[in-house]
Design an enzyme around this catalytic site. Structure first.
Site, mmCIF file in Angstrom:
data_model
loop_
_atom_site.group_PDB
_atom_site.id
_atom_site.type_symbol
_atom_site.label_atom_id
_atom_site.label_comp_id
_atom_site.label_asym_id
_atom_site.label_seq_id
_atom_site.Cartn_x
_atom_site.Cartn_y
_atom_site.Cartn_z
ATOM 1 N N TRP A 107 0.862 -1.176 0.000
ATOM 2 C CA TRP A 107 0.000 0.000 0.000
ATOM 3 C C TRP A 107 0.899 1.227 0.000
ATOM 4 O O TRP A 107 2.096 1.135 0.257
ATOM 5 C CB TRP A 107 -0.968 -0.007 1.171
ATOM 6 C CG TRP A 107 -0.407 0.300 2.530
ATOM 7 C CD1 TRP A 107 -0.412 1.496 3.171
ATOM 8 C CD2 TRP A 107 0.214 -0.626 3.423
ATOM 9 N NE1 TRP A 107 0.169 1.387 4.400
ATOM 10 C CE2 TRP A 107 0.578 0.092 4.590
ATOM 11 C CE3 TRP A 107 0.529 -1.981 3.372
ATOM 12 C CZ2 TRP A 107 1.204 -0.501 5.671
ATOM 13 C CZ3 TRP A 107 1.164 -2.561 4.442
ATOM 14 C CH2 TRP A 107 1.488 -1.834 5.583
ATOM 15 N N ASP A 126 5.146 -5.216 3.443
ATOM 16 C CA ASP A 126 5.243 -6.154 4.558
ATOM 17 C C ASP A 126 6.361 -7.140 4.260
ATOM 18 O O ASP A 126 6.614 -7.486 3.113
ATOM 19 C CB ASP A 126 3.929 -6.911 4.755
ATOM 20 C CG ASP A 126 2.844 -6.059 5.381
ATOM 21 O OD1 ASP A 126 3.181 -4.992 5.926
ATOM 22 O OD2 ASP A 126 1.672 -6.463 5.342
#
Length: 178
Positions: A107, A126
Site C-alpha cells: 500500500w 510487509d
C-alpha cells in the site's frame, strides 16, 4: 622584625580582651552551637543543580526528534504505516530482516518530510515468511481510505500474494515525490 611581632602580639591581645569584655562565655558557646547545627542543616537546604544537569546532558549524544528517528512511530515516513517497524526487528527502513521476503503487493501513502517541506510517495511493504516480530507496533492512519480502495488501505495482510502469508514487519520505501 621582632618589633613587628611584638606589635602584632599586642594588637591580638587587645582585640581578644575587648571581645572578652563585651561578650560572655555563654554567647560564645551559643554561637558555636548555632554554627554546628547550621552546618549540619546546610546540606538539607534546596539549591539549584540545573548547571550540573545541563553539563551532564551536554556530554550525552542528543536524541533526534521523534519525527526524524526511524525507530519511532512518529517518524515522518510512517504517516500511513500499520505494523511492526522493521527497524526494530532486524531489518531497516528499506530492507526486510534475514529469513523474510518483501510482499509482492503493498500500500502507499503520501508523507510530508519536515526537513525539506516536500511530500513523498511512500510504499509500505510487509516482510513475510516469519511469525510476527512483536516489537515497535505502529498504527498511523493519516489520509487512509476505506477498505474498498486496497492500494491505500493499511489493515490488510499484504503477504497474501506470497508463498508464506505470515506477516513479520513492514518497510517504508520512498518511491518518489508526490
Amino acid at each position: 622584625m621582632q618589633w613587628l611581632l611584638k606589635l602584632l602580639d599586642r594588637f591580638t591581645e587587645r582585640s581578644v580582651r575587648n571581645v572578652a569584655h563585651t561578650h560572655g562565655r555563654r554567647s560564645l558557646i551559643t554561637k558555636i552551637g548555632v554554627a554546628l547545627v547550621g552546618g549540619a542543616v546546610l546540606p538539607m537546604l534546596p539549591f539549584d543543580r540545573s548547571g550540573q544537569f545541563m553539563s551532564a546532558n551536554a556530554a550525552q549524544p542528543k536524541k533526534p526528534a521523534p519525527n526524524l528517528d526511524p525507530t519511532q512511530c512518529e517518524y515522518w515516513r510512517y504517516c500511513a504505516f500499520d505494523g511492526y517497524l522493521c527497524t526494530c526487528c532486524g531489518g531497516s527502513l528499506t530492507q526486510c530482516p534475514p529469513g523474510t521476503e518483501a510482499s509482492k503487493v503493498s500500500w502507499v501513502g503520501t508523507c510530508l518530510n519536515p526537513e525539506d517541506g516536500r511530500h513523498y510517495l511512500v510504499s509500505y511493504n510487509d516482510c513475510c515468511g516469519k511469525g510476527s516480530c512483536g516489537e515497535c507496533l505502529c498504527n498511523n492512519n493519516e489520509r487512509e481510505r476505506p477498505g474498498y480502495r486496497l492500494g491505500v488501505h493499511n489493515d490488510i495482510n499484504w503477504c497474501m500474494a506470497n508463498t508464506s502469508s505470515m506477516f513479520h514487519c513492514t518497510t517504508s520505501i520512498i518511491v518518489g515525490l508526490a
